[in-house]
Design a protein around this motif. Structure first.
Motif, short mmCIF file in Angstrom:
data_model
loop_
_atom_site.label_atom_id
_atom_site.label_comp_id
_atom_site.label_asym_id
_atom_site.label_seq_id
_atom_site.Cartn_x
_atom_site.Cartn_y
_atom_site.Cartn_z
N GLU A 58 0.81 -1.21 0.00
CA GLU A 58 0.00 0.00 0.00
C GLU A 58 0.85 1.27 0.00
OE1 GLU A 58 -2.62 -0.37 3.32
OE2 GLU A 58 -3.76 -2.01 2.43
N SER A 226 -7.91 10.19 17.68
CA SER A 226 -8.68 10.32 16.43
C SER A 226 -9.99 11.06 16.64
CB SER A 226 -8.95 8.94 15.82
OG SER A 226 -7.74 8.28 15.51
N VAL A 275 -2.22 -0.68 12.47
CA VAL A 275 -2.88 -0.39 11.20
C VAL A 275 -4.39 -0.60 11.33
CG1 VAL A 275 -3.14 -1.14 8.79
CG2 VAL A 275 -0.86 -0.89 9.78
N GLY A 276 -4.76 -1.69 11.99
CA GLY A 276 -6.19 -1.97 12.18
C GLY A 276 -6.89 -0.89 12.97
N LYS A 279 -7.44 2.19 10.84
CA LYS A 279 -8.56 2.00 9.94
C LYS A 279 -9.88 2.07 10.70
CE LYS A 279 -6.04 -0.73 6.49
NZ LYS A 279 -5.87 -2.05 5.83
N GLY A 282 -10.93 5.46 11.38
CA GLY A 282 -11.23 6.26 10.20
C GLY A 282 -10.15 7.23 9.80
N TYR A 284 -6.82 6.10 8.74
CA TYR A 284 -5.70 5.43 8.07
C TYR A 284 -5.28 6.15 6.80
CZ TYR A 284 -3.00 1.77 5.72
OH TYR A 284 -2.01 1.07 5.08
N LYS A 285 -6.23 6.55 5.98
CA LYS A 285 -5.89 7.18 4.72
C LYS A 285 -5.14 8.49 4.91
CE LYS A 285 -9.61 5.21 1.91
NZ LYS A 285 -10.78 5.52 1.04
#
Length: 475
Positions: A58, A226, A275-276, A279, A282, A284-285
Motif C-alpha cells: 500500500e 482520532s 494499522v487496524g 482503519k 477512520g 488510516y488514509k
C-alpha cells in the motif's frame, strides 16, 4: 503484568490545528528487526510477515535503507533529532537503564516541532535515550519525579520503560513518574534466549506481557486522539524482537522456526494492530506511517534455532548488529500514506533513519527550524511519487558499536578501519581500509581500496568535512 490503563492519555485534547488539515504521523521503530526478517524484502525468509507486507503493497518499500548507527541508542537519537548521534557525548556503545538524558537541552526534535505546530504527541514503548532518574542519599529514588525524560523533548505523553527489556529498572513509567515501584531484586538471566541483566524490578512487571501492553496502549492512544481536533504524532519504539526473546503465549510456535521467529511474528502482529486501529478510527488514509528498525539483527538467532532452519535475518548481507558492514545497519523501511502516497513502489534510493524528522515535518507542512536535523533529508517526494532521478542524499555516514566510521556515496562505500567495528570477526592481518562497490558487490566480499585510491581519498575528505562542519545537509 496486571492489565493497566492510563488515565492520562485522554486529558490531552486541547489544540489548534484540525486533524483534517494535516496528516497524522505514526513512526514504528522495531528493535533488532533484520532486513531479511520481512518477507516482502527477502523471499527466502522463513517468517511470514503479512502486516508489514501489506504496508509495502500500500506504500513504498525502501530496499537500500539504513539506521544511522548499528546499535540502539544512537539510532533513536537520530530518529528523533535528524542528527548523527556521534556528534553527541555518545561516541560508542549504548546507554543503560539509569543513564542520564542524551538529547541536549534546547535540541529540537520531531516531537517538539510537531507539538509547537499543534500536533498531539505521544511516545509509547522503549525509550533508551536516557532520563534523569533521581537519587536520595546515594540510592535510586523511584518515588521522585524523573527529569529530562520524553516529555522534556516534545512528547505530551509517555508510557514505557527507561531503556530496554534486558536492562533494569524493570518498571513502567508514565510521564515523569514510575507507576510501578521496583522494590524487588531480579537475578540476571544469562541464557541467550531469555537474557536479562540483574537489578530492580516491580513485583507486577512481567517481561513477556510488555509487548502486548505496548500494543494495547498504542491502540488506545490512536482511538482517543482520532476523536480530537488535533492531528497526532505517535512514536512507537517496540521492544522486539530484541532479547529477551519472550513471545507471548499465543505466539509460541507460530513461526515454526523457534522463539526468534515467533517474536518476529508477534512484532508483525503488533504493527497490524496499529494499522487496524487506524482503519477502525477512520484515519488510516490520512496517516503517514513509517515502519523501520533501529539496526539490523544479531547473529544470535543461531542460538534460538532460527538460523538452523535456513532463515537469514539479515538476508545475504555481511555481518550483524554492531557492525559497519551492511548486516549491521541495512534495515527494513516501509512508508505508506494512502491519501497522497504511491502504492506498491520499490525504491532503491539510499535513505537513513535521520531522514524521518524532515520527512514528517514536510508532510505536516511545517518548516524545519534553523539548525535542526543537520543530517536529515526529506524523503517525501519519493513517498508521494514525484520524479526522483537524483539521489535524495549526497552521502550517508554509518557508525559501528565501537565507533568505527563508514561512508556511502552512490555505489561506493568506504569503511575507515579494519574489520567490522563490531562483533563480526575478521583476520588480524586484514587491510585497515575497505572500499566496496555496493552496486556489484552488496555482500562486501571484494575490497577495492587498492584499485581506486582516488575514491578512497574523495570519501575520506567528504567524511572529514561532515565531521568538521557539524552537518551533512547544508539545505
Amino acid at each position: 503484568m496486571k492489565k493497566w490503563m492510563s488515565m492520562g492519555i485522554g486529558m490531552l485534547m486541547m489544540g489548534m490545528v484540525g486533524a483534517e488539515e494535516r496528516p497524522n504521523i505514526v513512526v514504528i521503530l522495531a528493535d533488532d528487526l533484520g532486513w531479511g526478517d520481512v518477507k516482502s524484502n527477502y523471499a527466502g525468509s522463513k517468517i511470514e510477515t503479512p502486516h508489514m507486507d501489506g504496508i509495502a503493497r500500500e506504500g513504498v518499500r525502501f530496499v537500500d535503507a539504513h539506521s544511522n548507527s548499528s546499535v540502539c541508542t544512537p539510532t533513536r537519537y537520530g530518529v528523533l533529532t535528524g542528527r548523527y548521534a556521534w556528534r553527541t557525548r555518545l561516541k560508542r556503545g549504548v546507554l543503560m537503564g539509569y543513564s542520564p538524558a542524551l538529547i541536549e537541552e534546547g535540541r529540537e526534535t520531531v516531537a517538539s516541532v510537531l507539538k509547537d505546530a499543534g500536533y498531539r504527541t505521544a511516545c509509547i514503548g522503549k525509550w533508551h535515550l536516557g532520563m534523569n532518574i533521581q537519587k536520595t542519599d546515594g540510592k535510586w529514588d523511584f518515588g521522585k519525579e524523573i527529569e529530562r525524560g520524553p516529555r522534556s523533548v516534545g512528547f505530551d505523553y509517555f508510557l514505557g520503560i527507561s531503556a530496554s527489556l534486558d536492562m533494569a529498572p524493570y518498571a513502567l513509567i508514565e510521564n515523569e513518574r514510575f507507576i510501578q515501584n521496583p522494590t524487588e531484586s531480579f537475578k540476571a538471566v544469562n541464557d541467550p534466549l531469555a537474557y536479562r541483566r540483574g537489578g530492580a524490578i516491580a513485583p507486577e512487571f512481567k517481561h513477556e506481557d510488555y509487548l502486548p501492553l505496548v500494543s494495547d496502549q498504542a491502540k488506545r492512544f490512536i482511538s482517543e486522539a482520532s476523536e480530537g481536533e488535533q492531528p497526532f504524532f505517535l512514536y512507537l519504539p517496540l521492544p522486539s524482537p530484541h532479547k529477551p526473546v519472550l513471545p507471548s503465549k499465543g505466539f509460541r510456535g507460530k513461526s515454526g522456526i523457534g522463539a526468534y521467529g515467533d517474536f518476529v511474528v508477534e512484532t508483525d502482529w503488533v504493527i497490524g494492530q496499529v494499522v487496524g486501529q487506524l482503519k477502525a478510527s477512520g484515519v488510516y488514509k490520512d496517516t503517514l506511517l513509517i515502519v523501520t528498525s533501529d539496526n539490523a539483527s544479531f547473529a544470535i538467532p543461531e542460538k534460538y534455532g532460527a538460523v538452523q532452519s535456513g532463515h537469514k535475518p539479515n538476508a545475504g548481507f555481511r555481518g550483524q548488529k554492531t557492525d559497519a558492514y551492511e548486516g549491521g545497519h541495512r534495515v527494513p523501511f516501509l512508508c505508506s500514506w494512502p491519501a497522497r502516497g504511491v502504492q506498491g513502489k520499490v525504491s532503491d534510493q539510499v535513505v537513513c533513519t535521520t531522514d524521518i524528522m524532515p520527512t514528517a515535518l514536510a508532510a505536516a507542512g511545517v518548516e524545519l527550524p534553523k539548525g535542526a536535523a543537520e543530517d536529515g533529508y526529506n524523503m517525501l517526494p519519493e513517498i508521494t511519487g514525484a520524479e526522483s532521478l537524483a539521489p535524495i542524499r549526497e552521502a550517508t555516514v554509518h557508525h559501528s558499536a565501537s565507533g568505527m566510521f563508514a561512508i556511502r556515496k552512490g555505489k561506493w562505500k568506504l569503511i575507515c578501519g579494519r574489520g567490522s567495528g563490531g562483533r563480526t570477526k575478521v583476520a588480524k592481518d586484514a587491510p585497515k581500509i575497505q572500499l566496496y562497490d555496493m552496486q556489484t558487490d552488496p555482500s562486501e566480499s571484494k575490497n577495492l581500496y587498492q584499485e581506486h585510491p582516488e575514491i578512497v581519498k574523495e570519501l575520506e575528505s567528504l567524511l572529514d568535512r561532515y565531521k568538521q562542519q557539524g552537518y551533512s545537509n547544508a539545505r
